[in-house]
Motif scaffolding. Structure first.
Motif, PDB file in Angstrom:
ATOM      1  N   THR A 222       0.792  -1.236   0.000  1.00  0.00           N
ATOM      2  CA  THR A 222       0.000   0.000   0.000  1.00  0.00           C
ATOM      3  C   THR A 222       0.821   1.282   0.000  1.00  0.00           C
ATOM      4  OG1 THR A 222      -0.127  -0.083   2.429  1.00  0.00           O
ATOM      5  CG2 THR A 222      -1.925  -1.119   1.194  1.00  0.00           C
ATOM      6  N   ALA A 223       2.133   1.193  -0.109  1.00  0.00           N
ATOM      7  CA  ALA A 223       2.942   2.417  -0.065  1.00  0.00           C
ATOM      8  C   ALA A 223       2.806   3.198  -1.364  1.00  0.00           C
ATOM      9  CB  ALA A 223       4.405   2.080   0.191  1.00  0.00           C
ATOM     10  N   SER A 224       3.033   4.507  -1.256  1.00  0.00           N
ATOM     11  CA  SER A 224       3.136   5.371  -2.428  1.00  0.00           C
ATOM     12  C   SER A 224       4.572   5.333  -2.932  1.00  0.00           C
ATOM     13  CB  SER A 224       2.743   6.794  -2.061  1.00  0.00           C
ATOM     14  OG  SER A 224       1.462   6.817  -1.438  1.00  0.00           O
ATOM     15  N   ILE A 225       4.780   5.706  -4.195  1.00  0.00           N
ATOM     16  CA  ILE A 225       6.112   5.665  -4.798  1.00  0.00           C
ATOM     17  C   ILE A 225       6.390   6.993  -5.488  1.00  0.00           C
ATOM     18  CG2 ILE A 225       7.575   4.554  -6.535  1.00  0.00           C
ATOM     19  CD1 ILE A 225       6.177   1.944  -6.003  1.00  0.00           C
ATOM     20  N   VAL A 226       7.569   7.541  -5.219  1.00  0.00           N
ATOM     21  CA  VAL A 226       8.002   8.759  -5.913  1.00  0.00           C
ATOM     22  C   VAL A 226       8.160   8.437  -7.398  1.00  0.00           C
ATOM     23  CG1 VAL A 226       9.815  10.501  -6.111  1.00  0.00           C
ATOM     24  CG2 VAL A 226       9.200   9.577  -3.851  1.00  0.00           C
ATOM     25  N   THR A 227       7.604   9.281  -8.253  1.00  0.00           N
ATOM     26  CA  THR A 227       7.667   9.002  -9.682  1.00  0.00           C
ATOM     27  C   THR A 227       7.912  10.274 -10.474  1.00  0.00           C
ATOM     28  OG1 THR A 227       6.527   7.884 -11.520  1.00  0.00           O
ATOM     29  CG2 THR A 227       5.187   9.272 -10.106  1.00  0.00           C
ATOM     30  N   GLU A 228       8.500  10.110 -11.628  1.00  0.00           N
ATOM     31  CA  GLU A 228       8.761  11.214 -12.546  1.00  0.00           C
ATOM     32  C   GLU A 228       8.611  10.675 -13.957  1.00  0.00           C
ATOM     33  OE1 GLU A 228      11.912  14.911 -12.753  1.00  0.00           O
ATOM     34  OE2 GLU A 228      12.637  12.961 -12.080  1.00  0.00           O
ATOM     35  N   SER A 229       7.774  11.302 -14.760  1.00  0.00           N
ATOM     36  CA  SER A 229       7.483  10.785 -16.090  1.00  0.00           C
ATOM     37  C   SER A 229       8.602  11.094 -17.074  1.00  0.00           C
ATOM     38  CB  SER A 229       6.176  11.384 -16.617  1.00  0.00           C
ATOM     39  OG  SER A 229       5.897  10.894 -17.923  1.00  0.00           O
ATOM     40  N   SER A 230       8.891  10.108 -17.924  1.00  0.00           N
ATOM     41  CA  SER A 230       9.832  10.319 -19.024  1.00  0.00           C
ATOM     42  C   SER A 230       9.185   9.972 -20.362  1.00  0.00           C
ATOM     43  CB  SER A 230      11.097   9.476 -18.810  1.00  0.00           C
ATOM     44  OG  SER A 230      10.770   8.094 -18.747  1.00  0.00           O
ATOM     45  N   HIS A 231       7.860   9.754 -20.347  1.00  0.00           N
ATOM     46  CA  HIS A 231       7.169   9.381 -21.579  1.00  0.00           C
ATOM     47  C   HIS A 231       7.151  10.544 -22.576  1.00  0.00           C
ATOM     48  CE1 HIS A 231       4.315   7.288 -24.175  1.00  0.00           C
ATOM     49  NE2 HIS A 231       3.642   8.417 -24.269  1.00  0.00           N
ATOM     50  N   VAL A 232       7.422  10.246 -23.816  1.00  0.00           N
ATOM     51  CA  VAL A 232       7.361  11.235 -24.889  1.00  0.00           C
ATOM     52  C   VAL A 232       6.149  10.904 -25.754  1.00  0.00           C
ATOM     53  CG1 VAL A 232       8.520  12.232 -26.883  1.00  0.00           C
ATOM     54  CG2 VAL A 232       9.865  11.539 -24.872  1.00  0.00           C
ATOM     55  N   TRP A 233       5.163  11.774 -25.752  1.00  0.00           N
ATOM     56  CA  TRP A 233       3.917  11.516 -26.481  1.00  0.00           C
ATOM     57  C   TRP A 233       4.149  11.589 -27.991  1.00  0.00           C
ATOM     58  CZ3 TRP A 233      -0.394   9.683 -24.271  1.00  0.00           C
ATOM     59  CH2 TRP A 233      -0.545   9.827 -22.892  1.00  0.00           C
ATOM     60  N   ARG A 234       3.446  10.716 -28.699  1.00  0.00           N
ATOM     61  CA  ARG A 234       3.513  10.695 -30.168  1.00  0.00           C
ATOM     62  C   ARG A 234       2.121  10.756 -30.796  1.00  0.00           C
ATOM     63  NH1 ARG A 234       6.662   5.730 -32.143  1.00  0.00           N
ATOM     64  NH2 ARG A 234       5.723   4.662 -30.350  1.00  0.00           N
ATOM     65  N   ASP A 235       1.160  11.326 -30.055  1.00  0.00           N
ATOM     66  CA  ASP A 235      -0.224  11.361 -30.536  1.00  0.00           C
ATOM     67  C   ASP A 235      -0.662  12.772 -30.919  1.00  0.00           C
ATOM     68  OD1 ASP A 235      -0.263  12.478 -28.024  1.00  0.00           O
ATOM     69  OD2 ASP A 235      -2.029  11.381 -27.309  1.00  0.00           O
ATOM     70  N   GLU A 236       0.293  13.570 -31.414  1.00  0.00           N
ATOM     71  CA  GLU A 236      -0.016  14.972 -31.715  1.00  0.00           C
ATOM     72  C   GLU A 236      -1.176  15.108 -32.696  1.00  0.00           C
ATOM     73  OE1 GLU A 236       2.903  13.555 -32.149  1.00  0.00           O
ATOM     74  OE2 GLU A 236       4.327  14.482 -30.753  1.00  0.00           O
ATOM     75  N   GLU A 237      -1.208  14.262 -33.704  1.00  0.00           N
ATOM     76  CA  GLU A 237      -2.269  14.358 -34.710  1.00  0.00           C
ATOM     77  C   GLU A 237      -3.636  14.105 -34.086  1.00  0.00           C
ATOM     78  OE1 GLU A 237      -3.546  12.326 -39.001  1.00  0.00           O
ATOM     79  OE2 GLU A 237      -1.595  11.879 -38.100  1.00  0.00           O
ATOM     80  N   TRP A 238      -3.717  13.076 -33.254  1.00  0.00           N
ATOM     81  CA  TRP A 238      -4.984  12.772 -32.588  1.00  0.00           C
ATOM     82  C   TRP A 238      -5.424  13.937 -31.702  1.00  0.00           C
ATOM     83  CZ3 TRP A 238      -8.962   9.354 -32.469  1.00  0.00           C
ATOM     84  CH2 TRP A 238      -9.803   9.419 -31.375  1.00  0.00           C
ATOM     85  N   MET A 239      -4.515  14.447 -30.892  1.00  0.00           N
ATOM     86  CA  MET A 239      -4.867  15.497 -29.941  1.00  0.00           C
ATOM     87  C   MET A 239      -5.300  16.775 -30.650  1.00  0.00           C
ATOM     88  SD  MET A 239      -4.615  14.200 -26.912  1.00  0.00           S
ATOM     89  CE  MET A 239      -4.434  15.571 -25.765  1.00  0.00           C
ATOM     90  N   ALA A 240      -4.709  17.035 -31.811  1.00  0.00           N
ATOM     91  CA  ALA A 240      -5.052  18.250 -32.552  1.00  0.00           C
ATOM     92  C   ALA A 240      -6.433  18.158 -33.187  1.00  0.00           C
ATOM     93  CB  ALA A 240      -3.993  18.511 -33.621  1.00  0.00           C
ATOM     94  N   GLU A 241      -6.872  16.941 -33.497  1.00  0.00           N
ATOM     95  CA  GLU A 241      -8.105  16.782 -34.262  1.00  0.00           C
ATOM     96  C   GLU A 241      -9.295  16.303 -33.446  1.00  0.00           C
ATOM     97  OE1 GLU A 241      -7.238  14.171 -37.470  1.00  0.00           O
ATOM     98  OE2 GLU A 241      -5.850  15.554 -38.479  1.00  0.00           O
ATOM     99  N   ARG A 242      -9.066  15.857 -32.206  1.00  0.00           N
ATOM    100  CA  ARG A 242     -10.149  15.173 -31.495  1.00  0.00           C
ATOM    101  C   ARG A 242     -11.347  16.078 -31.194  1.00  0.00           C
ATOM    102  NH1 ARG A 242      -7.836  14.216 -25.317  1.00  0.00           N
ATOM    103  NH2 ARG A 242      -7.825  16.414 -24.678  1.00  0.00           N
ATOM    104  N   GLY A 243     -11.140  17.377 -31.117  1.00  0.00           N
ATOM    105  CA  GLY A 243     -12.248  18.270 -30.822  1.00  0.00           C
ATOM    106  C   GLY A 243     -12.823  18.957 -32.040  1.00  0.00           C
TER     107      GLY A 243
END
Length: 725
Positions: A222-243
């Motif tokens: 049940t402990a929490s863990i210190v985290t830091e994201s290193s993910h590089v998103w590659r969904d720019e086209e989707w995010m630009a068009e979804r709305g």
């Protein structure tokens, strides 16, 4: 080379006040930084260090090591003849080994005044950036800032593997009236497990996971863990068009998935290799993920959340979950997520009486206790709690690129008397049963999400006739984009469960939904709730032999996809799984094994679902005017004796699609339907009775209208879609 060492004995040790010492050692001091660290005193600078179990502690200044004197209870102290506070390190010796470390108590607060002001106002829309555990560089030193909201605590300490889970050495400071406690810990970083040791108002201690933890241990840990994201998103086209197009004017066909059991044993990254391809092949526009936020009991399916800001660690890290969302987006599939702000479990290491008193839950026990699930309801009237939830909704949309939140159990939030008997609830200030705090919260959440995350939709699971669920907040509505149509789901499933000979007495159960179809923006859900707990799977609800069960399922799905509203289907139902769903083993994929004799029966239903989605996406009449009454016309709404329903759907240009559903196991030849006179010829674009779906293959190859009528051959237990030629 040995570091030069001097003793402190030539100068008096500046002793702590007895009260301060006692409060510090008991974990009940609000400002440990005023006692520990380095402070000017007459004759120099006093250094105080709290390190239980240390054999010795020394201060290292400019390479010179000065031993501090042990004054009991793990405290070490000494005065150096210095004019100003220097840069320094601590040399701490455990079991004969000395370690040079930074002193956490030489640092200024790492949380700014603006953050504290917004937290106090309950308006911090990026709360996850202020509270929780954040790796950072502070005053030139790398480490992690720990912050937690615990206004009723006498004191808070950080503990973890780095101190053998004894937090005595790491008390946090209170940041004024905000209720926030803070400590910057040098040298702590990514992957470190931690909890907060909270001193309650009565002086007892409780060890708690971080409410704002963005990563957790794998349950049952049940402990929490210190985290830091290193993910590089590659969904720019989707995010630009979804709305680009409002959701109520766009095709929306949703495949509901319980990730841990879709294919049991797969991680987020392994799911990313299989789920997008499967969903794309079947033509769904979106997946809806049952709650992925961390939860202690897998049997809750994720609906009893303890880690509202952390994807469940059962399947991987937060970055692994981002990888899955990214893969779905790059495959052209939107990602909806079930979100559960209605309640939380009572686990003693989580949110319940977090700092010794009701904090996230309502102070009134009657208001706090959820009568159905043995859980606790949030106190929506408390601004910090409302902020915790509103920011959480934004967090999933912004940090994980989630395209929509399906909000669970909205009805239980809206009504003070939900599942309560007289005497078990108190009316609101106007004497009514409406939970005005919950209404205000939902309005704020929806308005904030739509403002901050363009293209995101919110969907209410709301089972009553509350007025204005999908009406804009500016017009007094709750502000949701869509609402699950529980009435349609209940009525239509009741109808098809009857033997065909009795269906004529229940015909209104299939037509009543059109009385209110345009009162809200609807989703038609055949969800996990309808295929568990003795309700049977979709195909098993149908009467008759195996052929009739499959045929009725196909006809029902054809009717559902043609009915005004968006579509949602739970996993396993797309191939007519006969057994109820179980989270322990998931869908019965073996039914689609070519070696299984009945495999064609199940493949046929799956092929139909694929074709329903394909035709649906290419026929604007089926989705473009879902919320416009002018987009629907009954052709045969009263043919109860024949078990026939027929209606037209129209796109914005007026082009129609004719849907005819026949829920009798007989063939009806030369069946006449009145249609608009200006459409002389029609052709089938879909027929659920086709041989490749497992049907009897009765078709209408060429149809011409005469005298305003269209004569059809209706296949048994089938739905056909017709389009003008």
């Amino acid at each position: 080379m040995a570091v030069p060492t001097t003793a402190v004995g030539t100068r008096p040790v500046a002793a702590l006040d007895a009260t301060d010492r006692a409060r510090l050692l008991s974990g009940a001091h609000h400002d440990p930084h005023a006692l520990l660290g380095a402070h000017p005193v007459p004759g120099g600078v006093v250094f105080r260090v709290l390190r239980p179990y240390a054999e010795s502690v020394a201060v290292v200044v400019d390479g010179r090591r000065t031993e501090l004197r042990g004054v009991g209870d793990g405290l070490f102290s000494g005065v150096l003849p210095l004019d100003t506070i220097p840069e320094y390190l601590l040399s701490v010796t455990y079991a004969g080994h000395a370690y040079e470390v930074q002193d956490p108590y030489r640092f200024l607060p790492a949380l700014g005044e603006v953050d504290l002001h917004l937290i106090g106002e309950g308006r911090h829309e990026e709360l996850w950036r202020a509270l929780g555990a954040h790796p950072m560089t502070h005053q030139g030193v790398t480490g992690t800032r720990f912050t937690v909201w615990a206004p009723n605590a006498q004191g808070v300490r950080v503990c973890g593997d780095f101190c053998h889970w004894d937090g005595t050495a790491y008390p946090m400071r209170s940041l004024g009236s905000s209720g926030v406690w803070e400590l910057f810990m040098p040298g702590i970083g990514e992957g470190t497990p931690y909890k907060f040791d909270i001193t309650r108002p009565d002086g007892t201690h409780t060890m708690r996971a971080d409410p704002m933890a963005r990563r957790t241990e794998v349950p049952p840990a049940t402990a929490s863990i210190v985290t830091e994201s290193s993910h590089v998103w590659r969904d720019e086209e989707w995010m630009a068009e979804r709305g680009a197009r409002p959701v109520h004017e766009a095709p929306l066909s949703v495949y509901e998935v319980h990730l841990p059991s879709w294919r049991p044993g797969l991680t987020y990254r392994q799911l990313a290799e299989q789920l997008p391809a499967y969903v794309s092949d079947l033509g769904f526009t979106h997946v809806e993920l049952m709650p992925v936020a961390e939860h202690p009991f897998g049997g809750s399916w994720g609906y009893q959340v303890t880690g509202f800001y952390a994807p469940t660690a059962r399947l991987g890290t937060p970055d692994d979950f981002k990888h899955l969302v990214d893969a779905l987006h790059r495959a052209g599939i939107g990602v909806l997520m079930d979100w559960v702000p209605a309640h939380f479990p009572r686990d003693a290491w989580a949110l319940a009486e977090f700092d010794g008193r009701p904090l996230y839950e309502h102070a009134d026990p009657q208001r706090a206790a959820h009568p159905d699930w043995g859980t606790l309801e949030f106190d929506y009237g408390r601004r910090e709690v409302r902020n915790f939830l509103v920011a959480n909704a934004v967090y999933w949309c912004e940090e994980f690129h989630i395209d929509g939140l399906r909000v669970d159990a909205v009805a239980s939030m809206l009504y003070l008397d939900y599942s309560r008997e007289p005497g078990q609830w108190t009316p609101n200030e106007h004497g009514g049963r409406e939970n005005l705090d919950a209404v205000a919260f939902l309005q704020e959440m929806n308005a904030t999400v739509y403002r901050r995350a363009p293209g995101v939709m919110t969907i209410a699971e709301e089972s009553t006739a509350w007025d204005g669920v999908t009406r804009a907040t500016s017009d007094g509505g709750l502000g949701f984009g869509l609402k699950w149509n529980m009435g349609w789901m209940h009525d239509s499933l009741e109808y098809i469960a009857h033997d065909p000979v009795h269906r004529k007495y229940h015909h209104n159960e299939m037509t009543f939904s059109m009385v209110y179809a345009y009162s809200e923006n609807y989703v038609l859900p055949i969800s996990h709730d309808e295929v568990v707990h003795g309700k049977r799977s979709l195909v098993s609800k149908m009467p008759g032999d195996w052929w009739q069960q499959r045929a009725t399922t196909r006809a029902y799905l054809g009717f559902m996809w043609a009915h005004p509203g968006k579509q949602l289907l739970f996993m396993g139902q797309e191939f007519a799984q006969g057994a109820e769903w179980s989270e322990t083993h998931g869908p019965d994929w073996w039914l689609l094994d070519p070696a299984y004799p009945a495999e064609p029966d199940h493949r046929g239903v799956r092929d139909l679902v694929r074709d329903l989605n394909t035709v649906y996406r290419h026929e604007p009449a089926l989705w473009q005017r879902d919320t416009d009454p002018a987009g629907f016309t009954w052709i045969a709404g009263d043919a109860a004796d024949d078990n026939v329903l027929a209606f037209l759907r129209h796109d914005t240009d007026g082009t129609p699609l004719l849907a005819v559903s026949h829920f009798s196991p007989v063939v009806r030849h030369d069946y006449r339907l009145g249609i608009p006179e200006d459409i002389p010829a029609w052709h089938e674009v879909l027929n659920t009775d086709a041989a490749r779906y497992g049907g009897s293959n009765i078709h209408n190859p060429h149809l011409r209208a005469d005298d305003g009528g269209l004569r059809l051959t209706l296949p048994p237990l089938a739905t056909i879609w017709l389009r003008p030629t």
